[in-house]
Design a protein around this motif. Structure first.
Motif, PDB file in Angstrom:
ATOM      1  N   SER A  35       0.815  -1.219   0.000  1.00 48.45           N
ATOM      2  CA  SER A  35       0.000   0.000   0.000  1.00 48.45           C
ATOM      3  C   SER A  35       0.843   1.260   0.000  1.00 48.45           C
ATOM      4  O   SER A  35       0.331   2.345   0.289  1.00 48.45           O
ATOM      5  CB  SER A  35      -0.923  -0.003   1.222  1.00 48.45           C
ATOM      6  OG  SER A  35      -0.162  -0.037   2.429  1.00 48.45           O
ATOM      7  N   THR A  36       2.134   1.133  -0.328  1.00 41.57           N
ATOM      8  CA  THR A  36       3.007   2.313  -0.299  1.00 41.57           C
ATOM      9  C   THR A  36       2.643   3.329  -1.377  1.00 41.57           C
ATOM     10  O   THR A  36       2.987   4.499  -1.271  1.00 41.57           O
ATOM     11  CB  THR A  36       4.480   1.915  -0.453  1.00 41.57           C
ATOM     12  OG1 THR A  36       4.643   1.177  -1.679  1.00 41.57           O
ATOM     13  CG2 THR A  36       4.942   1.059   0.715  1.00 41.57           C
ATOM     14  N   CYS A  37       1.969   2.870  -2.430  1.00 42.58           N
ATOM     15  CA  CYS A  37       1.492   3.794  -3.465  1.00 42.58           C
ATOM     16  C   CYS A  37       0.087   3.356  -3.854  1.00 42.58           C
ATOM     17  O   CYS A  37      -0.085   2.482  -4.711  1.00 42.58           O
ATOM     18  CB  CYS A  37       2.414   3.794  -4.685  1.00 42.58           C
ATOM     19  SG  CYS A  37       1.947   5.009  -5.947  1.00 42.58           S
ATOM     20  N   GLU A  38      -0.918   3.944  -3.212  1.00 39.19           N
ATOM     21  CA  GLU A  38      -2.299   3.520  -3.427  1.00 39.19           C
ATOM     22  C   GLU A  38      -2.798   3.842  -4.829  1.00 39.19           C
ATOM     23  O   GLU A  38      -3.712   3.187  -5.332  1.00 39.19           O
ATOM     24  CB  GLU A  38      -3.202   4.167  -2.380  1.00 39.19           C
ATOM     25  CG  GLU A  38      -2.908   3.702  -0.954  1.00 39.19           C
ATOM     26  CD  GLU A  38      -3.843   4.305   0.056  1.00 39.19           C
ATOM     27  OE1 GLU A  38      -4.669   5.169  -0.351  1.00 39.19           O
ATOM     28  OE2 GLU A  38      -3.776   3.924   1.235  1.00 39.19           O
ATOM     29  N   ALA A  84       6.033   4.244  -4.446  1.00 38.88           N
ATOM     30  CA  ALA A  84       6.048   2.796  -4.272  1.00 38.88           C
ATOM     31  C   ALA A  84       7.406   2.336  -3.762  1.00 38.88           C
ATOM     32  O   ALA A  84       8.453   2.743  -4.287  1.00 38.88           O
ATOM     33  CB  ALA A  84       5.731   2.110  -5.600  1.00 38.88           C
ATOM     34  N   LYS A  85       7.394   1.487  -2.751  1.00 37.68           N
ATOM     35  CA  LYS A  85       8.624   0.942  -2.174  1.00 37.68           C
ATOM     36  C   LYS A  85       8.442  -0.551  -1.914  1.00 37.68           C
ATOM     37  O   LYS A  85       7.368  -1.004  -1.516  1.00 37.68           O
ATOM     38  CB  LYS A  85       8.986   1.652  -0.859  1.00 37.68           C
ATOM     39  CG  LYS A  85       9.294   3.134  -1.001  1.00 37.68           C
ATOM     40  CD  LYS A  85      10.507   3.381  -1.888  1.00 37.68           C
ATOM     41  CE  LYS A  85      10.766   4.881  -2.053  1.00 37.68           C
ATOM     42  NZ  LYS A  85      11.880   5.129  -3.017  1.00 37.68           N
ATOM     43  N   LEU A  86       9.521  -1.299  -2.107  1.00 39.33           N
ATOM     44  CA  LEU A  86       9.499  -2.718  -1.802  1.00 39.33           C
ATOM     45  C   LEU A  86       9.756  -2.937  -0.318  1.00 39.33           C
ATOM     46  O   LEU A  86      10.478  -2.157   0.314  1.00 39.33           O
ATOM     47  CB  LEU A  86      10.569  -3.451  -2.619  1.00 39.33           C
ATOM     48  CG  LEU A  86      10.480  -3.367  -4.139  1.00 39.33           C
ATOM     49  CD1 LEU A  86      11.624  -4.146  -4.769  1.00 39.33           C
ATOM     50  CD2 LEU A  86       9.140  -3.865  -4.633  1.00 39.33           C
ATOM     51  N   PRO A  87       9.215  -4.001   0.260  1.00 35.27           N
ATOM     52  CA  PRO A  87       9.484  -4.297   1.670  1.00 35.27           C
ATOM     53  C   PRO A  87      10.891  -4.843   1.897  1.00 35.27           C
ATOM     54  O   PRO A  87      11.338  -4.933   3.041  1.00 35.27           O
ATOM     55  CB  PRO A  87       8.423  -5.341   2.016  1.00 35.27           C
ATOM     56  CG  PRO A  87       8.140  -6.036   0.725  1.00 35.27           C
ATOM     57  CD  PRO A  87       8.261  -4.958  -0.322  1.00 35.27           C
ATOM     58  N   ILE A  88      11.570  -5.210   0.823  1.00 32.63           N
ATOM     59  CA  ILE A  88      12.936  -5.717   0.905  1.00 32.63           C
ATOM     60  C   ILE A  88      13.881  -4.696   0.296  1.00 32.63           C
ATOM     61  O   ILE A  88      13.702  -4.285  -0.848  1.00 32.63           O
ATOM     62  CB  ILE A  88      13.083  -7.061   0.165  1.00 32.63           C
ATOM     63  CG1 ILE A  88      12.246  -8.147   0.849  1.00 32.63           C
ATOM     64  CG2 ILE A  88      14.542  -7.492   0.090  1.00 32.63           C
ATOM     65  CD1 ILE A  88      12.225  -9.469   0.104  1.00 32.63           C
ATOM     66  N   ASP A  89      14.874  -4.271   1.067  1.00 33.21           N
ATOM     67  CA  ASP A  89      15.931  -3.401   0.553  1.00 33.21           C
ATOM     68  C   ASP A  89      17.097  -4.276   0.129  1.00 33.21           C
ATOM     69  O   ASP A  89      17.922  -4.682   0.954  1.00 33.21           O
ATOM     70  CB  ASP A  89      16.388  -2.400   1.628  1.00 33.21           C
ATOM     71  CG  ASP A  89      15.497  -1.175   1.683  1.00 33.21           C
ATOM     72  OD1 ASP A  89      15.147  -0.647   0.611  1.00 33.21           O
ATOM     73  OD2 ASP A  89      15.138  -0.754   2.786  1.00 33.21           O
ATOM     74  N   PHE A  90      17.154  -4.579  -1.154  1.00 36.42           N
ATOM     75  CA  PHE A  90      18.260  -5.380  -1.644  1.00 36.42           C
ATOM     76  C   PHE A  90      19.547  -4.565  -1.616  1.00 36.42           C
ATOM     77  O   PHE A  90      19.521  -3.338  -1.750  1.00 36.42           O
ATOM     78  CB  PHE A  90      17.989  -5.843  -3.074  1.00 36.42           C
ATOM     79  CG  PHE A  90      16.890  -6.852  -3.202  1.00 36.42           C
ATOM     80  CD1 PHE A  90      17.117  -8.185  -2.893  1.00 36.42           C
ATOM     81  CD2 PHE A  90      15.620  -6.476  -3.628  1.00 36.42           C
ATOM     82  CE1 PHE A  90      16.106  -9.132  -3.009  1.00 36.42           C
ATOM     83  CE2 PHE A  90      14.601  -7.417  -3.752  1.00 36.42           C
ATOM     84  CZ  PHE A  90      14.847  -8.746  -3.444  1.00 36.42           C
ATOM     85  N   PRO A  91      20.692  -5.216  -1.461  1.00 42.05           N
ATOM     86  CA  PRO A  91      21.958  -4.480  -1.459  1.00 42.05           C
ATOM     87  C   PRO A  91      22.274  -3.911  -2.832  1.00 42.05           C
ATOM     88  O   PRO A  91      21.839  -4.451  -3.860  1.00 42.05           O
ATOM     89  CB  PRO A  91      22.982  -5.546  -1.051  1.00 42.05           C
ATOM     90  CG  PRO A  91      22.364  -6.826  -1.483  1.00 42.05           C
ATOM     91  CD  PRO A  91      20.887  -6.659  -1.267  1.00 42.05           C
ATOM     92  N   LEU A  92      23.003  -2.834  -2.834  1.00 40.71           N
ATOM     93  CA  LEU A  92      23.447  -2.220  -4.086  1.00 40.71           C
ATOM     94  C   LEU A  92      24.874  -2.671  -4.390  1.00 40.71           C
ATOM     95  O   LEU A  92      25.434  -3.521  -3.702  1.00 40.71           O
ATOM     96  CB  LEU A  92      23.370  -0.697  -3.965  1.00 40.71           C
ATOM     97  CG  LEU A  92      21.994  -0.129  -3.602  1.00 40.71           C
ATOM     98  CD1 LEU A  92      22.082   1.373  -3.399  1.00 40.71           C
ATOM     99  CD2 LEU A  92      20.969  -0.475  -4.670  1.00 40.71           C
ATOM    100  N   HIS A  93      25.451  -2.111  -5.425  1.00 43.12           N
ATOM    101  CA  HIS A  93      26.846  -2.330  -5.788  1.00 43.12           C
ATOM    102  C   HIS A  93      27.147  -3.782  -6.171  1.00 43.12           C
ATOM    103  O   HIS A  93      28.240  -4.276  -5.935  1.00 43.12           O
ATOM    104  CB  HIS A  93      27.795  -1.893  -4.650  1.00 43.12           C
ATOM    105  CG  HIS A  93      27.460  -0.546  -4.102  1.00 43.12           C
ATOM    106  ND1 HIS A  93      27.005  -0.360  -2.815  1.00 43.12           N
ATOM    107  CD2 HIS A  93      27.475   0.676  -4.674  1.00 43.12           C
ATOM    108  CE1 HIS A  93      26.778   0.927  -2.613  1.00 43.12           C
ATOM    109  NE2 HIS A  93      27.054   1.578  -3.728  1.00 43.12           N
ATOM    110  N   LEU A  94      26.160  -4.451  -6.752  1.00 44.76           N
ATOM    111  CA  LEU A  94      26.371  -5.807  -7.240  1.00 44.76           C
ATOM    112  C   LEU A  94      26.240  -5.833  -8.756  1.00 44.76           C
ATOM    113  O   LEU A  94      25.498  -5.027  -9.343  1.00 44.76           O
ATOM    114  CB  LEU A  94      25.356  -6.773  -6.628  1.00 44.76           C
ATOM    115  CG  LEU A  94      25.468  -7.070  -5.139  1.00 44.76           C
ATOM    116  CD1 LEU A  94      24.304  -7.950  -4.698  1.00 44.76           C
ATOM    117  CD2 LEU A  94      26.789  -7.751  -4.821  1.00 44.76           C
ATOM    118  N   PRO A  95      26.912  -6.747  -9.422  1.00 46.37           N
ATOM    119  CA  PRO A  95      26.718  -6.899 -10.875  1.00 46.37           C
ATOM    120  C   PRO A  95      25.257  -7.194 -11.184  1.00 46.37           C
ATOM    121  O   PRO A  95      24.557  -7.838 -10.394  1.00 46.37           O
ATOM    122  CB  PRO A  95      27.620  -8.089 -11.223  1.00 46.37           C
ATOM    123  CG  PRO A  95      28.669  -8.099 -10.156  1.00 46.37           C
ATOM    124  CD  PRO A  95      27.970  -7.636  -8.908  1.00 46.37           C
TER     125      PRO A  95
END
Length: 219
Positions: A65-68, A172-183
């Motif tokens: 519901s982050t972006c209704e 809109a946001k995901l409930p999981i913050d994936f790490p950055l700086h990956l291929p």
């Protein structure tokens, strides 16, 4: 890594795509992650992928519901992101805007990611997809004395939209913050991090075959 245009919740100024024709798109894979929410309850996040085009679809099954106003967000491998939303000023009529997004190019895993030598399988073969073999890495945060354990694997397609989604200027946001700086071909299968005030825990569960259709209205 930022979207080229700043988007407000109630105003997508000047970037509405005028409707002239439409195209039905079918997504044949549902990707499911399990995560622990802020109340320590297990939840699931579902994303849709179409292997023929390499595109990713994010619906309320992902961003909640982050972006209704948002119906879905479509990330294409050419750097275009299509956003379907309902305009309350026009009695809830659907509009689609197209934005450009950028993903940084990383050639290798960050140097502070230390391999542990451990591996683990993720996924369910009963759905007709092979399991992923995840390799474990440990990341120490010297300033905070915290530690993360990740399991990652190589894939033959681009998963960068998963990583940049929460960095974009979107409601809109995901409930999981994936790490950055990956291929862009390095898939994160799980994370376990103990923080002073919370625990970050998620893992990839499975891919299942599906037929999820959207109508992409083009000008």
């Amino acid at each position: 890594m930022r979207v080229l245009v700043n988007i407000c919740l109630f105003l997508f100024g000047g970037f509405t795509v005028m409707i002239a024709q439409s195209k039905d798109l079918n997504f044949t894979e549902a990707w499911v992650w399990e995560y622990i929410d802020s109340t320590s309850i297990k939840q699931e996040m579902v994303l849709y992928r179409e292997p023929k085009t390499g595109s990713w679809l994010f619906t309320s099954e992902a961003f909640g519901s982050t972006c209704e106003m948002c119906n879905w967000l479509l990330f294409m491998p050419n750097g275009n992101c299509y956003i379907s939303y309902f305009d309350p000023a026009l009695n809830g009529i659907e509009k689609i805007i197209v934005l450009s997004y950028e993903t940084p190019i990383y050639k290798a895993i960050p140097s502070n990611w230390e391999p542990t030598g451990l591996s683990k399988y993720f996924g369910e073969e009963s759905f007709g997809f092979s399991k992923f073999t995840g390799k474990s890495y440990c990341v120490d945060y010297i300033k905070t004395n915290e530690k993360s354990i990740f399991f990652i694997t190589d894939v033959e397609f681009n998963v960068a939209p998963l990583y940049v989604f929460n960095t974009l200027e979107l409601e809109a946001k995901l409930p999981i913050d994936f790490p950055l700086h990956l291929p862009e071909s390095m898939l994160v299968l799980s994370e376990s991090t103990e923080l002073p005030d919370k625990e970050i825990s998620y893992k990839f569960k499975y891919i299942s075959p599906t037929e999820y259709f959207i109508q992409l209205k083009m000008k």
